[in-house]
Motif scaffolding. Sequence first.
Motif, PDB file in Angstrom:
ATOM      1  N   LEU A 207      -7.582 106.160   7.950  1.00 32.38           N
ATOM      2  CA  LEU A 207      -8.942 106.604   7.609  1.00 32.38           C
ATOM      3  C   LEU A 207      -9.677 106.799   8.925  1.00 32.38           C
ATOM      4  O   LEU A 207     -10.107 105.831   9.555  1.00 32.38           O
ATOM      5  N   GLY A 208      -9.815 108.041   9.362  1.00 35.45           N
ATOM      6  CA  GLY A 208     -10.349 108.264  10.698  1.00 35.45           C
ATOM      7  C   GLY A 208      -9.451 107.586  11.707  1.00 35.45           C
ATOM      8  O   GLY A 208      -8.266 107.897  11.825  1.00 35.45           O
ATOM      9  N   GLN A 209     -10.003 106.601  12.423  1.00 31.84           N
ATOM     10  CA  GLN A 209      -9.219 105.822  13.373  1.00 31.84           C
ATOM     11  C   GLN A 209      -8.877 104.422  12.857  1.00 31.84           C
ATOM     12  O   GLN A 209      -8.365 103.579  13.604  1.00 31.84           O
ATOM     13  N   THR A 210      -9.160 104.177  11.596  1.00 36.14           N
ATOM     14  CA  THR A 210      -8.899 102.874  10.984  1.00 36.14           C
ATOM     15  C   THR A 210      -7.567 102.881  10.259  1.00 36.14           C
ATOM     16  O   THR A 210      -7.333 103.728   9.383  1.00 36.14           O
ATOM     17  N   ARG A 211      -6.696 101.949  10.617  1.00 37.30           N
ATOM     18  CA  ARG A 211      -5.398 101.823   9.964  1.00 37.30           C
ATOM     19  C   ARG A 211      -5.483 100.773   8.859  1.00 37.30           C
ATOM     20  O   ARG A 211      -5.961  99.659   9.080  1.00 37.30           O
TER      21      ARG A 211
ATOM     22  N   LEU B  79      -6.967  95.309   6.515  1.00 34.83           N
ATOM     23  CA  LEU B  79      -7.656  95.995   7.604  1.00 34.83           C
ATOM     24  C   LEU B  79      -7.520  95.273   8.943  1.00 34.83           C
ATOM     25  O   LEU B  79      -7.996  95.762   9.960  1.00 34.83           O
TER      26      LEU B  79
ATOM     27  N   GLU C 237     -15.759 101.913   5.814  1.00 32.99           N
ATOM     28  CA  GLU C 237     -16.323 102.880   6.751  1.00 32.99           C
ATOM     29  C   GLU C 237     -15.551 102.861   8.058  1.00 32.99           C
ATOM     30  O   GLU C 237     -15.367 101.798   8.669  1.00 32.99           O
ATOM     31  N   ASP C 238     -15.072 104.019   8.487  1.00 31.08           N
ATOM     32  CA  ASP C 238     -14.525 104.145   9.831  1.00 31.08           C
ATOM     33  C   ASP C 238     -15.685 104.456  10.771  1.00 31.08           C
ATOM     34  O   ASP C 238     -16.328 105.509  10.655  1.00 31.08           O
TER      35      ASP C 238
ATOM     36  N   SER D 183     -14.370  98.159  14.527  1.00 35.62           N
ATOM     37  CA  SER D 183     -13.944  99.550  14.364  1.00 35.62           C
ATOM     38  C   SER D 183     -14.145 100.063  12.944  1.00 35.62           C
ATOM     39  O   SER D 183     -14.004 101.251  12.688  1.00 35.62           O
ATOM     40  N   TYR D 184     -14.468  99.161  12.029  1.00 28.92           N
ATOM     41  CA  TYR D 184     -14.698  99.540  10.631  1.00 28.92           C
ATOM     42  C   TYR D 184     -15.746  98.600  10.044  1.00 28.92           C
ATOM     43  O   TYR D 184     -16.062  97.546  10.610  1.00 28.92           O
TER      44      TYR D 184
ATOM     45  N   THR E  19     -15.625 107.874  13.079  1.00 30.42           N
ATOM     46  CA  THR E  19     -15.710 109.214  12.480  1.00 30.42           C
ATOM     47  C   THR E  19     -16.695 109.303  11.327  1.00 30.42           C
ATOM     48  O   THR E  19     -16.943 110.392  10.811  1.00 30.42           O
TER      49      THR E  19
ATOM     50  N   ASN F 175      -6.650  97.004  13.584  1.00 27.27           N
ATOM     51  CA  ASN F 175      -8.066  97.211  13.836  1.00 27.27           C
ATOM     52  C   ASN F 175      -8.777  95.914  14.222  1.00 27.27           C
ATOM     53  O   ASN F 175      -8.354  94.821  13.872  1.00 27.27           O
TER      54      ASN F 175
END
Length: 233
Positions: free
Chosen positions: A110-114, A132, A25-26, A6-7, A29, A2
């Motif tokens: 998490l959503g689009q967060t790896r 993150l 927070e993602d 993005s987060y 999404t 990420n």
Amino acid sequence: MNTAGSYRVHSLKLGPMDNFLYVIEDVATHSAALIDPAWDLDRLIGLCQDHGLTITHVLLTHSHGDHINALSQAVERLSPEVHVLRAEAEFWGQTPEGSVLHEDGDEILLGQTRIRVIHTPGHTPGSTCYDLGDDLIAGDTVFVYGCGRCDLNGGDPRAMHASLMRLQKELKPHVRIHPGHNYGIHENSTMGEQAAGNPFMHFDDVEAFVHYRMVAHDQTRNSPYGPEPRQKS
């Protein structure tokens, strides 16, 4: 991995032990993960509501009571996915039913967060940091110019030394460290700052580290912790 855009990482300081509680927070999404829900679940939920977030995950860094004393409430009220390292679940013996058990190196989406799971034993056998990319949720492994105790049930100073050396080797200097307690002169720091000024990261000899962690440190330092220069060998 990420990028920071993005987060987002949100934090609250709660409880009598100066715990930091985190929400990841993602951005794409608006889903959220609570890290170590404790002390005041309503405050954590309120923070998420203020940012328009839906709580879908709970991630545990370890199982000590000051980090999980609102976990049962969170499970009952939110029905999240609970994530914990398998080694910590085996040590703890009270993992919520249906929890996702992880090994070192696993990724949580998490959503689009790896989120990369890093096994960092020392404070407990299954202590975990969450990577993150540009931020590390460090639990009680790394504090700002400090590290977690190793004299509680399950603690192991030799394992702690190995964990700190690993983080120092693997993480880039710009990565921001978010600790589990407010024990330092700043609320967070970077890995580069810690490598330079955290005395627990200055020991090549493991037995010297053990003596410092278990004996000398508490006789010579008091919080809030600040940087200390690396001693010449």
